[in-house]
Design a protein around this motif. Structure first.
Motif, short mmCIF file in Angstrom:
data_model
loop_
_atom_site.label_atom_id
_atom_site.label_comp_id
_atom_site.label_asym_id
_atom_site.label_seq_id
_atom_site.Cartn_x
_atom_site.Cartn_y
_atom_site.Cartn_z
N LEU A 145 130.71 38.73 116.45
CA LEU A 145 130.79 39.58 117.53
C LEU A 145 131.96 39.89 118.07
O LEU A 145 132.26 41.32 118.41
N ILE A 146 133.01 39.05 118.04
CA ILE A 146 134.34 39.49 118.35
C ILE A 146 134.98 40.62 117.58
O ILE A 146 135.59 41.49 118.06
N ASP A 147 134.73 40.47 116.51
CA ASP A 147 135.53 41.10 115.48
C ASP A 147 134.83 42.83 115.64
O ASP A 147 135.54 43.71 115.34
N ALA A 148 133.29 42.62 115.76
CA ALA A 148 132.81 43.87 115.96
C ALA A 148 133.37 44.69 117.11
O ALA A 148 133.63 45.80 117.11
N ILE A 149 133.42 43.96 118.20
CA ILE A 149 134.13 44.61 119.65
C ILE A 149 135.39 45.18 119.22
O ILE A 149 135.85 46.30 119.74
#
Length: 573
Positions: A198-202
């Motif tokens: 999730l954080i990498d996608a953001i």
């Protein structure tokens, strides 16, 4: 050889001395120095004393009766991922290499490393057996495995995510489902993996995350700048656990796998910034595909100048927003940025003296000061029902997520005719087709001509990376003319091409809007009244100086913002 020294040594050290692999004195020193440096004895002998790792492994296997395994021949895809964290593997210099039933086989180079077996058994709840491997091969395999596990956490320094376990996520009640082995959905490796994704996608600026199960593999893809790219392939056997974890976070029923479900996750990145994820599950042949749409509230606060309107287009949009009544329609395919255009307009209009209501399916971004309604057809709350209710609540501005049928269109037009400003969307390809779509729905031509003030057709184009794009000098002048460029546009053109660097994806970074903005002039209104077709309306819009999508895209190419290839991808010549 010193028999007394050999007699003082036992176990592996004694056997190595007896086999003349190392002297007794060196063996004693190695034991003491390895303990002082907190290294395993075999690892120390290979790295510091230069003992032949292959011969050492053979001696150790014979001494302890442990099978010797050639780890370099192991297919990395079969390593049971998600069971043991990388820091535990590194700490014990031991790697789980395969699982058979309720037994987990651990590759070690030191057969006396019982602490590794015990701690891994404690963390996994699975019985462990040692398999002896060459120390050098084990070290190289460990490095490669740890790097693969940590690949998603690279580059998280810009966000305050030093401890991914503490990322604040809104989640449902903790659930369990022993039927498919998902009773461990909250186990730390799965939690950390999902948080990293999730954080990498953001951080990459992705708009969607796809978790996709297939017969023999599982993949995670990001849609970045409108294009899907594969980012990681977790083990296939983690599919059920990943699905359960995401469903728990989204407050879905984890026991329901036969029907699609919708949910929502909120991730707090800091005190002042939160990201919402709209989550949908879909039962497929080999498991549940889960797609997360990333909804960043900051995208609705960018301001109209950041969207990419040409100056005259921006002026027309702002003028239409300042009208006390009428209808503004935004059109384009899914993912073309219609919602951001509408939210930008609503933010301009959002003042304390105005009553603004929206009907959306679903509500994507929460806007403070605006009454947002999530339509729910199952209980009878569709767009038409919400609109009828709005009209009883003294509205100034109404936004309808989409005009899908005649009833919604008629109520929206009635609202626009009775002193309200109405904003909405349709799924059509151009401004002219939007008008004929309303006519084909059954809306009287007079109502369309007298009510619709402005139509915005739009696409999103990938913006060229400012760090690596280069001039495209090799495109012949005749080719550019054939593509639709005019001599006037080429006079000051700076045509660039994508190259690619570490700071972008294939030469592109971010997106910019491409717009066709058409104001309904008296002449266009007359064509509508005469029930003219979309070709006649488009020709008149061109005659009155409203650039279509292709012409707007070529302006962005001439300005060096997008490539000609990108213009050709999103528009038709």
């Amino acid at each position: 050889m010193n028999d007394k020294a050999v007699g003082q040594l036992s176990g592996l050290a004694g056997r190595l001395v007896a086999e003349d692999l190392i002297s007794a004195q060196a063996a004693v020193e190695a034991q003491q120095e390895a303990a002082a440096e907190k290294m395993h004895f075999v690892q120390y002998l290979v790295e510091r004393k230069g003992v032949d790792s292959r011969r050492l492994a053979e001696v150790a296997a014979h001494e302890f009766g442990v099978p010797l395994f050639e780890i370099s021949a192991l297919n990395g895809e079969y390593i049971p991922d998600g069971l043991v964290e990388s820091d535990l593997v590194t700490k014990h210099h031991a790697l789980p290499i395969f699982r058979r039933g309720n037994r987990l086989f651990i590759a070690v180079s030191d057969p006396t490393n019982l602490a590794a077996l015990d701690e891994i058994k404690f963390h996994t709840g699975i019985n462990t057996d040692a398999v002896l491997v060459d120390e050098k091969a084990l070290s190289s395999t460990l490095i490669a495995w740890v790097e693969s596990q940590d690949s998603l956490s690279d580059g998280l320094d810009d966000l305050d995510t030093s401890d991914l376990d503490d990322v604040e996520l809104s989640a449902g009640e903790d659930g369990s489902d022993g039927a498919d082995g998902t009773d461990a959905v909250d186990e730390t490796p799965i939690v950390r993996f999902v948080n990293k994704v999730l954080i990498d996608a953001i951080k990459q600026g992705a708009s969607d995350i796809h978790f996709e199960p297939y017969e023999k593999n599982y993949r995670v893809r990001f849609r970045t700048d409108g294009v899907l790219q594969e980012v990681v392939k977790p083990p296939r056997n983690l599919a059920a656990r990943l699905s359960a974890r995401l469903k728990v976070m989204s407050q879905m029923d984890i026991s329901e796998r036969r029907l699609p479900q919708d949910g929502r996750i909120q991730m707090k990145l800091s005190r002042n910034r939160a990201i919402d994820f709209r989550v949908n599950t879909l039962p497929t042949l080999f498991g549940e595909k889960i797609v997360l749409r990333i909804l960043d509230p900051s995208s609705a606060q960018m301001g109209i100048d950041a969207l990419g309107y040409e100056p005259e287009q921006k002026e027309m949009y702002l003028k239409a927003l300042n009208q006390p009544q009428g209808m503004i329609l935004v059109t384009g395919p899914t993912g073309s940025g219609k919602t951001v255009s509408l939210y930008t307009g609503l933010n301009i209009l959002n003042t304390p003296e105005r009553n603004i209501s929206t009907a959306e399916d679903p509500v994507e971004i929460n806007l403070e000061g605006i009454n947002q309604v999530h339509v729910n057809a199952k209980v009878g709350l569709n767009f038409a029902a919400a609109l009828r209710s709005f009209l009883r609540q003294d509205p100034d501005i109404i936004m309808v997520g989409e005009i899908r049928d005649l009833e919604t269109a008629e109520i929206g037009i009635k609202a626009a005719q009775t002193g309200h400003l109405v904003l909405s969307t349709l799924h059509t390809n151009s401004a002219a087709e939007t008008l004929t779509r309303l006519l084909n729905m059954g809306v009287p031509a007079f109502n369309v001509a007298s009510t619709v003030d402005l139509i915005i057709a739009q696409r999103l184009a990938r913006r060229l990376c400012p760090h690596c794009s280069e001039p495209a000098h090799d495109i012949p002048h005749d080719t550019l003319i054939s593509q639709g460029f005019t001599e006037e546009l080429l006079a000051d053109a700076t045509i660039m091409r994508a190259v690619g660097c570490e700071q972008c994806l294939h030469g592109y970074k971010g997106r910019v809007g491409i717009y066709e903005v058409v104001r309904i002039t008296p002449t266009i209104a007359r064509i509508i009244m005469e029930e003219g077709n979309s070709l006649e309306i488009a020709a008149q819009a061109q005659a009155e100086g409203f650039p279509d999508l292709r012409q707007s895209a070529l302006k962005k190419v001439a300005a060096g913002l997008i490539s000609l290839e990108e213009a050709n991808r999103i528009t038709v010549d």
